[in-house]
Motif scaffolding. Structure first.
Motif, mmCIF file in Angstrom:
data_model
loop_
_atom_site.group_PDB
_atom_site.id
_atom_site.type_symbol
_atom_site.label_atom_id
_atom_site.label_comp_id
_atom_site.label_asym_id
_atom_site.label_seq_id
_atom_site.Cartn_x
_atom_site.Cartn_y
_atom_site.Cartn_z
ATOM 1 N N ASP A 6 0.813 -1.240 0.052
ATOM 2 C CA ASP A 6 0.163 0.106 0.103
ATOM 3 C C ASP A 6 0.969 1.369 -0.120
ATOM 4 O O ASP A 6 2.001 1.038 0.150
ATOM 5 C CB ASP A 6 -0.787 -0.207 1.126
ATOM 6 C CG ASP A 6 -0.185 -0.250 2.570
ATOM 7 O OD1 ASP A 6 0.996 -0.793 2.595
ATOM 8 O OD2 ASP A 6 -0.997 -0.140 3.498
ATOM 9 N N ASP A 7 -0.015 2.551 0.000
ATOM 10 C CA ASP A 7 0.976 3.594 -0.260
ATOM 11 C C ASP A 7 0.078 4.644 0.683
ATOM 12 O O ASP A 7 -0.529 5.645 0.137
ATOM 13 C CB ASP A 7 1.097 4.225 -1.729
ATOM 14 C CG ASP A 7 1.972 5.583 -1.953
ATOM 15 O OD1 ASP A 7 2.567 5.884 -0.794
ATOM 16 O OD2 ASP A 7 1.865 6.017 -2.887
ATOM 17 N N SER A 8 0.272 4.521 1.859
ATOM 18 C CA SER A 8 -0.562 5.526 2.891
ATOM 19 C C SER A 8 -1.783 5.483 2.535
ATOM 20 O O SER A 8 -2.342 4.480 2.455
ATOM 21 C CB SER A 8 0.095 6.887 2.652
ATOM 22 O OG SER A 8 -0.594 7.891 3.618
ATOM 23 N N ILE A 9 -2.657 6.488 2.488
ATOM 24 C CA ILE A 9 -3.924 6.537 1.851
ATOM 25 C C ILE A 9 -4.190 6.344 0.508
ATOM 26 O O ILE A 9 -5.360 6.943 0.186
ATOM 27 C CB ILE A 9 -5.048 7.767 2.704
ATOM 28 C CG1 ILE A 9 -4.289 9.007 2.220
ATOM 29 C CG2 ILE A 9 -4.421 7.555 4.110
ATOM 30 C CD1 ILE A 9 -5.076 10.197 2.667
ATOM 31 N N PHE A 10 -3.310 6.255 -0.279
ATOM 32 C CA PHE A 10 -3.373 6.351 -1.830
ATOM 33 C C PHE A 10 -3.314 5.306 -2.408
ATOM 34 O O PHE A 10 -3.179 4.342 -1.879
ATOM 35 C CB PHE A 10 -2.309 7.659 -2.204
ATOM 36 C CG PHE A 10 -1.960 8.805 -1.532
ATOM 37 C CD1 PHE A 10 -3.010 9.835 -1.697
ATOM 38 C CD2 PHE A 10 -1.268 9.124 -0.649
ATOM 39 C CE1 PHE A 10 -2.939 10.988 -0.902
ATOM 40 C CE2 PHE A 10 -1.108 10.115 0.170
ATOM 41 C CZ PHE A 10 -1.971 11.209 -0.072
ATOM 42 N N THR A 11 -3.701 5.330 -3.709
ATOM 43 C CA THR A 11 -3.975 4.137 -4.667
ATOM 44 C C THR A 11 -5.413 3.525 -4.113
ATOM 45 O O THR A 11 -6.004 3.907 -3.179
ATOM 46 C CB THR A 11 -2.799 3.156 -4.724
ATOM 47 O OG1 THR A 11 -2.947 2.196 -3.463
ATOM 48 C CG2 THR A 11 -1.601 3.856 -4.966
ATOM 49 N N HIS A 12 -5.844 2.722 -5.036
ATOM 50 C CA HIS A 12 -7.209 2.299 -4.875
ATOM 51 C C HIS A 12 -7.305 0.698 -5.624
ATOM 52 O O HIS A 12 -6.539 0.560 -6.433
ATOM 53 C CB HIS A 12 -8.290 3.122 -5.754
ATOM 54 C CG HIS A 12 -8.393 4.688 -5.337
ATOM 55 N ND1 HIS A 12 -8.843 4.665 -4.022
ATOM 56 C CD2 HIS A 12 -8.095 5.486 -5.846
ATOM 57 C CE1 HIS A 12 -8.771 6.309 -4.075
ATOM 58 N NE2 HIS A 12 -8.053 6.738 -5.142
ATOM 59 N N ILE A 13 -8.187 0.087 -5.172
ATOM 60 C CA ILE A 13 -8.698 -1.218 -5.416
ATOM 61 C C ILE A 13 -10.462 -1.049 -5.634
ATOM 62 O O ILE A 13 -10.999 -0.743 -4.548
ATOM 63 C CB ILE A 13 -8.281 -2.564 -4.667
ATOM 64 C CG1 ILE A 13 -7.261 -2.195 -4.146
ATOM 65 C CG2 ILE A 13 -9.000 -3.615 -5.300
ATOM 66 C CD1 ILE A 13 -6.809 -3.282 -3.009
ATOM 67 N N SER A 14 -10.944 -1.068 -6.981
ATOM 68 C CA SER A 14 -12.260 -0.863 -6.950
ATOM 69 C C SER A 14 -12.722 -2.087 -7.833
ATOM 70 O O SER A 14 -12.382 -3.099 -8.231
ATOM 71 C CB SER A 14 -12.408 0.194 -8.169
ATOM 72 O OG SER A 14 -11.678 -0.095 -9.390
ATOM 73 N N ALA A 15 -14.018 -2.115 -7.265
ATOM 74 C CA ALA A 15 -14.946 -3.260 -7.799
ATOM 75 C C ALA A 15 -16.285 -2.926 -8.323
ATOM 76 O O ALA A 15 -16.871 -2.362 -7.825
ATOM 77 C CB ALA A 15 -15.033 -4.429 -6.574
ATOM 78 N N ARG A 16 -16.590 -3.483 -9.701
ATOM 79 C CA ARG A 16 -17.715 -3.291 -10.070
ATOM 80 C C ARG A 16 -18.928 -4.029 -9.679
ATOM 81 O O ARG A 16 -18.935 -4.987 -9.295
ATOM 82 C CB ARG A 16 -17.720 -3.543 -11.849
ATOM 83 C CG ARG A 16 -18.892 -3.566 -12.390
ATOM 84 C CD ARG A 16 -18.824 -4.211 -13.775
ATOM 85 N NE ARG A 16 -17.972 -3.433 -14.854
ATOM 86 C CZ ARG A 16 -18.447 -2.334 -15.404
ATOM 87 N NH1 ARG A 16 -19.660 -1.920 -15.418
ATOM 88 N NH2 ARG A 16 -17.433 -1.832 -16.243
#
Length: 255
Positions: free
Chosen positions: A30-40
Motif C-alpha cells: 500500500d501507499d499510505s492512504i493513496f491508490t485504490h482497488i475498485s470493484a464493479r
C-alpha cells in the motif's frame, strides 16, 4: 464483453474487496492512504453504473466490508457508510478502465517501490523466471502525463491498455485487472514478486538469463489455462487460503 458481476452476491463482493485491501496492506504494497482497488457492482435498477471504493483517508488496513463506499462512474458518492467520501480524483484511472472493460470486475493500482522501479526503465519487465513469464507479451504501457487528474488522459490510457490485463504506468506504478477480486489480487502479487526478483537479479552484477520467447509464451499460456479453469469453477483454493490468513492477521475485515 460479459459482465462478471452478474451472478456474484454483493455481500461476497464487499468481503472480497475488503480482503484485497487488507492483503495488499499485509504485503506492504500500500501507499499510505493513496491508490485504490475498485470493484464493479451490478448495475442499479435504472442501469446506473456502480462501483465500490475505499473511504477517503483510511489506510488499507482499516478498510472493512461495511465501510466501503459506492460511487458512480464519475466518482460521485451514492452510498457512504463511513461518511468521509472518496478521493474522486484517484478514481479517474479506475473509472476509465471499468467503463471500457466490462469484463473487469476488479481494478487494482499500486505504487510499490519494485513496481515503480520497473515502470521507470525502458525495458520494463523481463521474463527472468516463472513468475514473470506469465506476463510475457501481455503487458501494456502508458506514458506518464503527471498526476492522473486530467479526464482527457482517460481515453489515451484506455487505448494503451487495449485488451490486456496488466499495464505499467511509466514512472508511476502498475495496474492489474481481474475477472474477480481474487484474480486481480493474485495477479498483482505475482507481478510484484516478478518486479522484486528482477531488481534482485540485476542487482547481483552477474549476467541475467532471460527466458527464450517460446518458453515464456508457453508458460504464460499455462498460467492462462489454469486461471480460466479456476474462474470457470468458481472456486479458488489460493484465495481461500488468503482469506484464512486474514482470519488470524486481520479479524473483522469482513464485518
Amino acid at each position: 464483453m460479459p459482465d462478471g458481476t452478474r451472478d456474484l452476491p454483493i455481500a461476497r463482493l464487499r468481503r472480497d474487496l475488503a480482503a484485497a485491501y487488507r492483503l495488499i496492506a499485509l504485503e506492504g504494497m500500500d501507499d499510505s492512504i493513496f491508490t485504490h482497488i475498485s470493484a464493479r457492482l451490478p448495475d442499479g435498477p435504472d442501469g446506473q453504473k456502480r462501483f465500490l471504493l475505499n473511504p477517503y483517508g483510511l489506510r488499507f488496513d482499516e478498510v472493512t466490508a461495511a465501510n466501503l463506499v459506492t460511487v458512480d462512474e464519475s466518482g460521485a458518492v451514492l452510498d457512504d457508510p463511513h461518511g468521509a467520501g472518496v478521493n474522486a480524483a484517484g478514481f479517474t484511472i479506475h473509472s476509465a478502465v471499468h467503463m471500457a472493460r466490462h469484463d473487469a470486475v476488479c481494478v487494482l493500482h499500486t505504487h510499490t517501490v519494485a513496481g515503480v522501479a520497473v515502470s521507470s526503465v525502458r525495458e520494463g519487465l523481463l521474463s527472468l523466471n516463472q513468475w514473470s513469464a506469465q506476463f510475457h507479451d501481455r503487458v501494456a504501457f502508458h506514458d506518464y502525463e503527471g498526476i492522473a487528474l486530467d479526464l482527457d488522459e482517460r481515453a489515451r490510457l484506455v487505448a494503451d491498455l487495449g485488451a490486456r490485463n496488466v499495464m505499467f504506468l511509466r514512472n508511476h506504478g502498475v495496474l492489474v485487472l481481474g475477472r474477480s477480486v481474487a484474480e486481480a489480487v493474485i495477479s498483482m502479487m505475482n507481478l510484484e514478486r516478478s518486479c522484486r526478483a528482477q531488481i534482485a537479479a540485476l542487482g547481483m552484477g552477474l549476467t541475467p538469463v532471460v527466458l527464450p520467447d517460446d518458453v515464456a509464451e508457453h508458460t504464460a499460456r499455462q498460467y492462462e489455462h489454469a486461471n480460466d479453469r479456476i474462474h470457470e469453477s468458481g472456486r479458488n483454493p489460493e484465495w481461500d487460503a488468503m482469506l484464512r490468513r486474514l482470519e488470524t492477521a486481520a479479524p473483522g475485515y469482513d464485518a
